[in-house]
Design a protein around this motif. Structure first.
Motif, mmCIF file in Angstrom:
data_model
loop_
_atom_site.group_PDB
_atom_site.id
_atom_site.type_symbol
_atom_site.label_atom_id
_atom_site.label_comp_id
_atom_site.label_asym_id
_atom_site.label_seq_id
_atom_site.Cartn_x
_atom_site.Cartn_y
_atom_site.Cartn_z
ATOM 1 N N LYS A 1 -58.134 66.242 28.017
ATOM 2 C CA LYS A 1 -57.933 67.536 28.683
ATOM 3 C C LYS A 1 -57.286 67.407 30.057
ATOM 4 N N ASP A 2 -57.432 66.266 30.696
ATOM 5 C CA ASP A 2 -56.752 66.002 31.967
ATOM 6 C C ASP A 2 -56.598 64.496 32.139
ATOM 7 N N ALA A 3 -55.844 64.114 33.143
ATOM 8 C CA ALA A 3 -55.529 62.695 33.347
ATOM 9 C C ALA A 3 -56.774 61.848 33.566
ATOM 10 N N ASN A 4 -57.822 62.419 34.126
ATOM 11 C CA ASN A 4 -59.050 61.661 34.361
ATOM 12 C C ASN A 4 -59.698 61.200 33.058
ATOM 13 N N ASP A 5 -59.452 61.917 31.969
ATOM 14 C CA ASP A 5 -60.000 61.491 30.675
ATOM 15 C C ASP A 5 -59.477 60.115 30.268
ATOM 16 N N PHE A 6 -58.314 59.744 30.787
ATOM 17 C CA PHE A 6 -57.761 58.413 30.517
ATOM 18 C C PHE A 6 -58.455 57.332 31.351
ATOM 19 N N ALA A 7 -59.128 57.725 32.424
ATOM 20 C CA ALA A 7 -59.626 56.737 33.379
ATOM 21 C C ALA A 7 -61.143 56.651 33.488
ATOM 22 N N THR A 8 -61.874 57.577 32.915
ATOM 23 C CA THR A 8 -63.312 57.635 33.178
ATOM 24 C C THR A 8 -64.184 56.984 32.123
ATOM 25 N N THR A 9 -63.603 56.604 30.998
ATOM 26 C CA THR A 9 -64.390 55.938 29.954
ATOM 27 C C THR A 9 -63.603 54.751 29.403
ATOM 28 N N PRO A 10 -64.295 53.767 28.861
ATOM 29 C CA PRO A 10 -63.563 52.663 28.222
ATOM 30 C C PRO A 10 -62.655 53.163 27.102
ATOM 31 N N GLN A 11 -63.120 54.158 26.348
ATOM 32 C CA GLN A 11 -62.299 54.724 25.271
ATOM 33 C C GLN A 11 -61.023 55.341 25.851
ATOM 34 N N GLY A 12 -61.151 56.035 26.964
ATOM 35 C CA GLY A 12 -59.984 56.640 27.604
ATOM 36 C C GLY A 12 -58.995 55.608 28.116
ATOM 37 N N VAL A 13 -59.505 54.559 28.725
ATOM 38 C CA VAL A 13 -58.632 53.492 29.229
ATOM 39 C C VAL A 13 -57.902 52.817 28.075
ATOM 40 N N ASP A 14 -58.618 52.542 26.996
ATOM 41 C CA ASP A 14 -57.969 51.951 25.817
ATOM 42 C C ASP A 14 -56.895 52.875 25.265
ATOM 43 N N LEU A 15 -57.193 54.168 25.216
ATOM 44 C CA LEU A 15 -56.224 55.135 24.714
ATOM 45 C C LEU A 15 -54.994 55.195 25.618
ATOM 46 N N LEU A 16 -55.210 55.137 26.914
ATOM 47 C CA LEU A 16 -54.077 55.118 27.846
ATOM 48 C C LEU A 16 -53.166 53.931 27.547
ATOM 49 N N ASP A 17 -53.760 52.773 27.320
ATOM 50 C CA ASP A 17 -52.963 51.586 26.983
ATOM 51 C C ASP A 17 -52.166 51.798 25.698
ATOM 52 N N VAL A 18 -52.831 52.312 24.677
ATOM 53 C CA VAL A 18 -52.177 52.518 23.383
ATOM 54 C C VAL A 18 -51.040 53.533 23.512
ATOM 55 N N VAL A 19 -51.317 54.652 24.147
ATOM 56 C CA VAL A 19 -50.309 55.693 24.289
ATOM 57 C C VAL A 19 -49.124 55.189 25.107
ATOM 58 N N THR A 20 -49.403 54.466 26.164
ATOM 59 C CA THR A 20 -48.331 53.940 27.016
ATOM 60 C C THR A 20 -47.422 53.010 26.222
ATOM 61 N N ILE A 21 -48.005 52.112 25.462
ATOM 62 C CA ILE A 21 -47.193 51.181 24.666
ATOM 63 C C ILE A 21 -46.413 51.930 23.594
ATOM 64 N N ARG A 22 -47.035 52.934 22.989
ATOM 65 C CA ARG A 22 -46.318 53.720 21.973
ATOM 66 C C ARG A 22 -45.158 54.495 22.599
ATOM 67 N N LEU A 23 -45.349 55.030 23.796
ATOM 68 C CA LEU A 23 -44.239 55.692 24.484
ATOM 69 C C LEU A 23 -43.118 54.703 24.780
ATOM 70 N N MET A 24 -43.488 53.482 25.113
ATOM 71 C CA MET A 24 -42.490 52.449 25.356
ATOM 72 C C MET A 24 -41.680 52.184 24.083
ATOM 73 N N THR A 25 -42.353 52.129 22.943
ATOM 74 C CA THR A 25 -41.640 51.862 21.690
ATOM 75 C C THR A 25 -40.714 53.021 21.319
ATOM 76 N N VAL A 26 -41.130 54.239 21.646
ATOM 77 C CA VAL A 26 -40.263 55.398 21.412
ATOM 78 C C VAL A 26 -38.985 55.248 22.243
ATOM 79 N N GLY A 27 -39.129 54.928 23.502
ATOM 80 C CA GLY A 27 -37.961 54.736 24.361
ATOM 81 C C GLY A 27 -37.058 53.624 23.871
ATOM 82 N N GLU A 28 -37.649 52.553 23.396
ATOM 83 C CA GLU A 28 -36.857 51.429 22.876
ATOM 84 C C GLU A 28 -36.087 51.842 21.627
ATOM 85 N N GLU A 29 -36.745 52.567 20.742
ATOM 86 C CA GLU A 29 -36.067 52.995 19.510
ATOM 87 C C GLU A 29 -34.956 53.998 19.819
ATOM 88 N N ILE A 30 -35.177 54.873 20.773
ATOM 89 C CA ILE A 30 -34.129 55.816 21.179
ATOM 90 C C ILE A 30 -32.946 55.058 21.754
#
Length: 124
Positions: free
Chosen positions: A29-58
């Protein structure tokens, strides 16, 4: 001319990745959800890497089409997507959760719509 099959395959990979991002971040629901729980931090990592792969494929699609495809869809800031890929790859420790949150909540759905339109157009 370019090999439409290879380009469509790349676009399908992007589509799948964007759908995954949308699905996995539905509870954010907000950026803090990425930082306040281990699940959120893991998700931030996954999403960031997936965004990187999108940019690479583009970037690869732009190269394969010799710059002729992406310009047909000016509603998307393609250079910014590729730039984000470069930033993630080279400045990973400087990533801001708020920037990733904004990208996910503001930019991913319009990009997905455009990618799906591109796939449809190329299959015609």
């Amino acid at each position: 001319m370019f090999d439409k099959t290879i380009v469509i395959d790349g676009l399908l990979r992007i589509e799948e990745t964007l759908l995954h991002i949308i699905d996995r971040t539905s509870w954010i629901k907000d950026a803090n959800d990425f930082a306040t729980t281990p699940q959120g931090v893991d998700l931030l990592d996954v999403v960031t890497i997936r965004l990187m792969t999108v940019g690479e494929e583009i970037r690869k699609i732009d190269k394969r089409t010799k710059g002729q495809l992406l310009v047909q869809y000016p509603n998307i800031e393609w250079r910014k997507i590729i730039g984000m890929r470069n930033f993630i790859a080279h400045e990973y420790f400087s990533i801001d959760a708020a920037d990733i949150f904004d990208t996910v909540k503001i930019d991913v759905k319009p990009l997905l719509t455009t990618i799906q339109q591109m796939i449809s157009d190329l299959k015609k």
